[in-house]
Structures are given as C-alpha cells and as structure tokens.
Design a protein around this motif. Structure first.
Motif, mmCIF file in Angstrom:
data_model
loop_
_atom_site.group_PDB
_atom_site.id
_atom_site.type_symbol
_atom_site.label_atom_id
_atom_site.label_comp_id
_atom_site.label_asym_id
_atom_site.label_seq_id
_atom_site.Cartn_x
_atom_site.Cartn_y
_atom_site.Cartn_z
ATOM 1 N N VAL A 77 -1.689 4.378 6.031
ATOM 2 C CA VAL A 77 -2.096 4.830 4.701
ATOM 3 C C VAL A 77 -3.608 5.015 4.766
ATOM 4 O O VAL A 77 -4.363 4.040 4.735
ATOM 5 C CB VAL A 77 -1.703 3.807 3.617
ATOM 6 C CG1 VAL A 77 -2.254 4.225 2.267
ATOM 7 C CG2 VAL A 77 -0.189 3.653 3.549
ATOM 8 N N ASP A 78 -4.033 6.281 4.894
ATOM 9 C CA ASP A 78 -5.450 6.539 5.127
ATOM 10 C C ASP A 78 -6.127 7.328 4.012
ATOM 11 O O ASP A 78 -7.320 7.643 4.117
ATOM 12 C CB ASP A 78 -5.640 7.279 6.454
ATOM 13 C CG ASP A 78 -4.762 8.513 6.551
ATOM 14 O OD1 ASP A 78 -4.101 8.856 5.546
ATOM 15 O OD2 ASP A 78 -4.724 9.132 7.629
ATOM 16 N N ALA A 79 -5.402 7.677 2.960
ATOM 17 C CA ALA A 79 -6.051 8.318 1.816
ATOM 18 C C ALA A 79 -6.872 7.266 1.077
ATOM 19 O O ALA A 79 -6.404 6.157 0.826
ATOM 20 C CB ALA A 79 -5.007 8.929 0.882
ATOM 21 N N LEU A 80 -8.111 7.611 0.755
ATOM 22 C CA LEU A 80 -9.036 6.626 0.182
ATOM 23 C C LEU A 80 -9.430 6.986 -1.238
ATOM 24 O O LEU A 80 -9.390 8.147 -1.639
ATOM 25 C CB LEU A 80 -10.301 6.519 1.051
ATOM 26 C CG LEU A 80 -10.088 6.131 2.515
ATOM 27 C CD1 LEU A 80 -11.422 6.045 3.231
ATOM 28 C CD2 LEU A 80 -9.318 4.823 2.631
ATOM 29 N N ARG A 81 -9.830 5.968 -1.940
ATOM 30 C CA ARG A 81 -10.372 6.106 -3.286
ATOM 31 C C ARG A 81 -11.835 5.698 -3.270
ATOM 32 O O ARG A 81 -12.214 4.736 -2.583
ATOM 33 C CB ARG A 81 -9.628 5.203 -4.264
ATOM 34 C CG ARG A 81 -8.202 5.618 -4.515
ATOM 35 C CD ARG A 81 -8.139 6.511 -5.706
ATOM 36 N NE ARG A 81 -6.769 6.836 -6.055
ATOM 37 C CZ ARG A 81 -6.391 7.253 -7.242
ATOM 38 N NH1 ARG A 81 -7.289 7.395 -8.210
ATOM 39 N NH2 ARG A 81 -5.143 7.558 -7.492
ATOM 40 N N ALA A 82 -12.635 6.403 -4.017
ATOM 41 C CA ALA A 82 -14.045 6.012 -4.117
ATOM 42 C C ALA A 82 -14.159 4.758 -4.973
ATOM 43 O O ALA A 82 -13.485 4.625 -5.998
ATOM 44 C CB ALA A 82 -14.862 7.147 -4.730
ATOM 45 N N ALA A 83 -14.979 3.843 -4.505
ATOM 46 C CA ALA A 83 -15.184 2.605 -5.268
ATOM 47 C C ALA A 83 -15.854 2.928 -6.600
ATOM 48 O O ALA A 83 -16.895 3.595 -6.631
ATOM 49 C CB ALA A 83 -16.032 1.630 -4.468
ATOM 50 N N LYS A 84 -15.272 2.478 -7.674
ATOM 51 C CA LYS A 84 -15.801 2.764 -8.997
ATOM 52 C C LYS A 84 -16.737 1.643 -9.438
ATOM 53 O O LYS A 84 -16.362 0.473 -9.457
ATOM 54 C CB LYS A 84 -14.663 2.917 -10.012
ATOM 55 C CG LYS A 84 -15.139 3.327 -11.392
ATOM 56 C CD LYS A 84 -13.955 3.508 -12.335
ATOM 57 C CE LYS A 84 -14.441 3.918 -13.722
ATOM 58 N NZ LYS A 84 -13.311 4.081 -14.665
ATOM 59 N N ALA A 107 0.860 -1.184 0.000
ATOM 60 C CA ALA A 107 0.000 0.000 0.000
ATOM 61 C C ALA A 107 0.896 1.233 0.000
ATOM 62 O O ALA A 107 1.869 1.295 0.754
ATOM 63 C CB ALA A 107 -0.932 0.012 1.207
ATOM 64 N N ILE A 108 0.560 2.208 -0.858
ATOM 65 C CA ILE A 108 1.400 3.401 -1.016
ATOM 66 C C ILE A 108 0.513 4.633 -1.067
ATOM 67 O O ILE A 108 -0.551 4.629 -1.702
ATOM 68 C CB ILE A 108 2.262 3.324 -2.301
ATOM 69 C CG1 ILE A 108 3.110 2.051 -2.304
ATOM 70 C CG2 ILE A 108 3.146 4.557 -2.436
ATOM 71 C CD1 ILE A 108 3.882 1.855 -3.591
ATOM 72 N N GLN A 109 0.992 5.676 -0.410
ATOM 73 C CA GLN A 109 0.311 6.977 -0.434
ATOM 74 C C GLN A 109 1.368 8.051 -0.634
ATOM 75 O O GLN A 109 2.401 8.046 0.022
ATOM 76 C CB GLN A 109 -0.432 7.190 0.894
ATOM 77 C CG GLN A 109 -1.067 8.559 1.057
ATOM 78 C CD GLN A 109 -1.824 8.663 2.383
ATOM 79 O OE1 GLN A 109 -2.500 7.729 2.799
ATOM 80 N NE2 GLN A 109 -1.683 9.789 3.052
ATOM 81 N N ILE A 110 1.118 8.968 -1.569
ATOM 82 C CA ILE A 110 2.075 10.041 -1.859
ATOM 83 C C ILE A 110 1.357 11.373 -1.678
ATOM 84 O O ILE A 110 0.411 11.684 -2.415
ATOM 85 C CB ILE A 110 2.639 9.942 -3.286
ATOM 86 C CG1 ILE A 110 3.270 8.566 -3.530
ATOM 87 C CG2 ILE A 110 3.663 11.046 -3.541
ATOM 88 C CD1 ILE A 110 3.757 8.365 -4.951
ATOM 89 N N ASN A 111 1.788 12.147 -0.705
ATOM 90 C CA ASN A 111 1.220 13.474 -0.458
ATOM 91 C C ASN A 111 -0.309 13.465 -0.445
ATOM 92 O O ASN A 111 -0.965 14.296 -1.072
ATOM 93 C CB ASN A 111 1.719 14.480 -1.498
ATOM 94 C CG ASN A 111 3.167 14.868 -1.270
ATOM 95 O OD1 ASN A 111 3.970 14.047 -0.839
ATOM 96 N ND2 ASN A 111 3.518 16.108 -1.560
ATOM 97 N N GLY A 112 -0.882 12.516 0.254
ATOM 98 C CA GLY A 112 -2.331 12.463 0.375
ATOM 99 C C GLY A 112 -3.061 11.856 -0.797
ATOM 100 O O GLY A 112 -4.295 11.885 -0.829
ATOM 101 N N ARG A 151 4.457 7.199 1.737
ATOM 102 C CA ARG A 151 4.184 6.283 2.849
ATOM 103 C C ARG A 151 3.960 4.905 2.259
ATOM 104 O O ARG A 151 3.019 4.702 1.485
ATOM 105 C CB ARG A 151 2.955 6.722 3.641
ATOM 106 C CG ARG A 151 3.089 8.068 4.335
ATOM 107 C CD ARG A 151 1.837 8.323 5.164
ATOM 108 N NE ARG A 151 1.771 9.690 5.673
ATOM 109 C CZ ARG A 151 0.756 10.169 6.378
ATOM 110 N NH1 ARG A 151 -0.298 9.384 6.641
ATOM 111 N NH2 ARG A 151 0.760 11.406 6.808
ATOM 112 N N VAL A 152 4.815 3.975 2.650
ATOM 113 C CA VAL A 152 4.829 2.667 1.992
ATOM 114 C C VAL A 152 4.710 1.572 3.044
ATOM 115 O O VAL A 152 5.492 1.538 4.007
ATOM 116 C CB VAL A 152 6.128 2.469 1.181
ATOM 117 C CG1 VAL A 152 6.057 1.185 0.383
ATOM 118 C CG2 VAL A 152 6.387 3.660 0.277
ATOM 119 N N ILE A 153 3.730 0.699 2.877
ATOM 120 C CA ILE A 153 3.564 -0.454 3.758
ATOM 121 C C ILE A 153 4.142 -1.681 3.066
ATOM 122 O O ILE A 153 3.796 -1.980 1.918
ATOM 123 C CB ILE A 153 2.087 -0.683 4.119
ATOM 124 C CG1 ILE A 153 1.544 0.507 4.903
ATOM 125 C CG2 ILE A 153 1.915 -1.965 4.924
ATOM 126 C CD1 ILE A 153 0.069 0.391 5.241
#
Length: 278
Positions: A262-269, A188-193, A223-225
């Motif tokens: 890693v808490d930035a989320l994507r809307a389910a498409k 899981a990766i997050q870059i600047n939100g 942020r890398v898990i």
C-alpha cells in the motif's frame, strides 16, 4: 234653630278605608306558581354525572400511582426483550459472522495489551531508558503514520477486484465492502491509488464513483493489509459483500497474498488550532 247646628247625615261623610278597598279591588290577582318537577335524567346523563367531577380518594390515588409504575416497568421490560430478540431472529450465518468479528476484535485487543506490557517491561529493565523511549517513540510514529496514510506499508493481506461492466455498482456498495474489511481487521487499505484513512468518504460523481472527491473508474481494486484468514471469509459470508455485488452482475475476485503493498500516500495535515499540551 240655626242651620249650623244641623247634624250631618250618616251617609254624607266618607267611610274610613273605602279608598284602600277600591284600590285593592282594581289590582289583578297574582298568578299562582306551581313547583316544577325536575325532568328525569337519561342513563348517559346519570353516568356522566357519576364520573365527573371525579371523586378520588387517597387510596384510589395510591392504587393509580402503583398501577402506573407497574405499567412503566412492563413497557421497559418488553422493549428490552424486543431489542435482545433481534439476535434470536438472525440467521445462523449472521451469528457466525458476528461471533467471528467479536473474536477477532478480542484477539487484536489482547495482542495490543501484550505489546504494551512488553514495552513497559523493556522501559523498566533497560539500562538506557532514554534511548529505549526514543526507539518506542519512533515505532509509534511509524504506526500512526500507517494509520494516517502518510507512510507506505506492506504485509500480508488480500486483493479485492470488482469488475462492473453494467455500471450498476454504486458508492454505497463500495462503502459497505470497506466497512466489512475494517470490521474484519484491515489495517491499511488502498483503492485504485487512493489511500483510505479514517475520514475517507464515497460519493457519486458524473455517473461514477469518487473517493474523497477523486473520481475512480472500474475495475475497482482494493489492496488490503491484514489477516487474510479473517478478511476473505468476511467478504464471502452468505448475503455479504460478494453476493450483493454479484446480484448487480458484477464480477468479484478475492485473492490472498503474502505481500500486499500500500504505497499511496496522504499529505500530513497540519492542525489549525490544536497544539500539543506537553
């Protein structure tokens, strides 16, 4: 004596064949045509005449076919040798990195295989197979949600922080860093939100960098898990991500952590056309 009985003079009558002789005498004599000897051919003309049209026998045709097949086989062999020689010319550090990545992928596949076997055994031995199947379905949904970016995740990993005071770091260099982390086993990766998913893309926008159309500013924080023991060495290999960014006068800091969020989320498409077949 009558004049009618007077004999004709021999010279008074026409001689037979006299007119034909006169006509033949008036025609000019026919020219005599002498045979012309052929001109002697030059060496180049004799060579061309010997080569064309080609006179190919059956034996020569078979030999030519065998030579063609032999040449084709040699060409294929040379090509395969040149492709395999790419690793022979690689540096020792690159070979070590490739082996580490292969070992990491093999380990992850073995872990996945073991996990699936344990799930199968639990389903077979459980007294309430319907309840066990429901639990595994919920767990699988959670795992897929992490990969799709629809749920938050936490776990061990690293933080990669890139400070770019000169503005020389480009989107392709950040993409190289992301690909290196993925190859090392990042989950899981997050870059600047911005949550990174399988379809994420980098682009240049107004002199800066954008991820999935959303502009981000430096410092760039990843942020890398994942397994920190694999992620950090993958970035610090000679000629790798860290050295490349430092050549652009950027400052790179890699920090290991027991807990990365890693808490930035994507809307389910919702798919427009695809439907479940079950």
């Amino acid at each position: 004596m009558s004049t009618d009985d007077t004999p004709e003079q021999p010279g008074a009558s026409e001689q037979p064949g006299a007119s034909e002789k006169s006509e033949a005498a008036e025609q000019p004599p026919k020219p005599v045509v002498e045979p012309v000897e052929p001109a002697e051919q030059t060496g180049r003309q004799r060579l061309a005449a010997g080569l064309w049209p080609p006179r190919v026998s059956r034996a020569q045709l078979i030999v030519a076919l065998l030579l063609f097949v032999l040449g084709l086989g040699l060409a294929i062999q040379v090509r395969s040798n040149s492709e395999s020689s790419a690793l022979r010319g690689a540096r020792q550090e690159d070979l070590v990195r490739i082996l580490d990545e292969l070992d990491g992928r093999t380990k992850r596949l073995e872990d996945e295989k073991q996990r699936l076997e344990e799930q199968r055994k639990e389903l077979e031995s459980s007294s309430n197979q319907a309840e066990e199947a429901r639990k595994q379905t919920v767990e699988k949904e959670r795992q897929l949600g992490i990969l799709a970016g629809t749920v938050a995740a936490q776990g061990p990993g690293i933080t990669l922080k890139i400070t770019d005071p000169t503005g020389k770091v480009r989107s392709d260099q950040l993409l190289d860093a992301l690909q290196e982390l993925r190859a090392a086993g990042a989950e899981a990766i997050q870059i600047n939100g911005v949550r990174i998913v399988a379809g994420s893309y980098f682009s240049e926008e107004n002199g800066g960098v954008a991820i999935d159309g959303k502009k981000i500013t430096q410092p760039y924080e990843f942020r890398v898990i994942g397994k920190a023991q694999d992620l950090e060495p993958a970035l610090n290999i000679p000629g790798g991500v860290v050295q490349t960014l430092e050549k652009e006068q950027a400052t790179v800091a890699v920090t290991r952590s027991a807990k990365i969020v890693v808490d930035a989320l994507r809307a389910a498409k919702q798919p427009d056309y695809a439907r479940s077949s079950s």
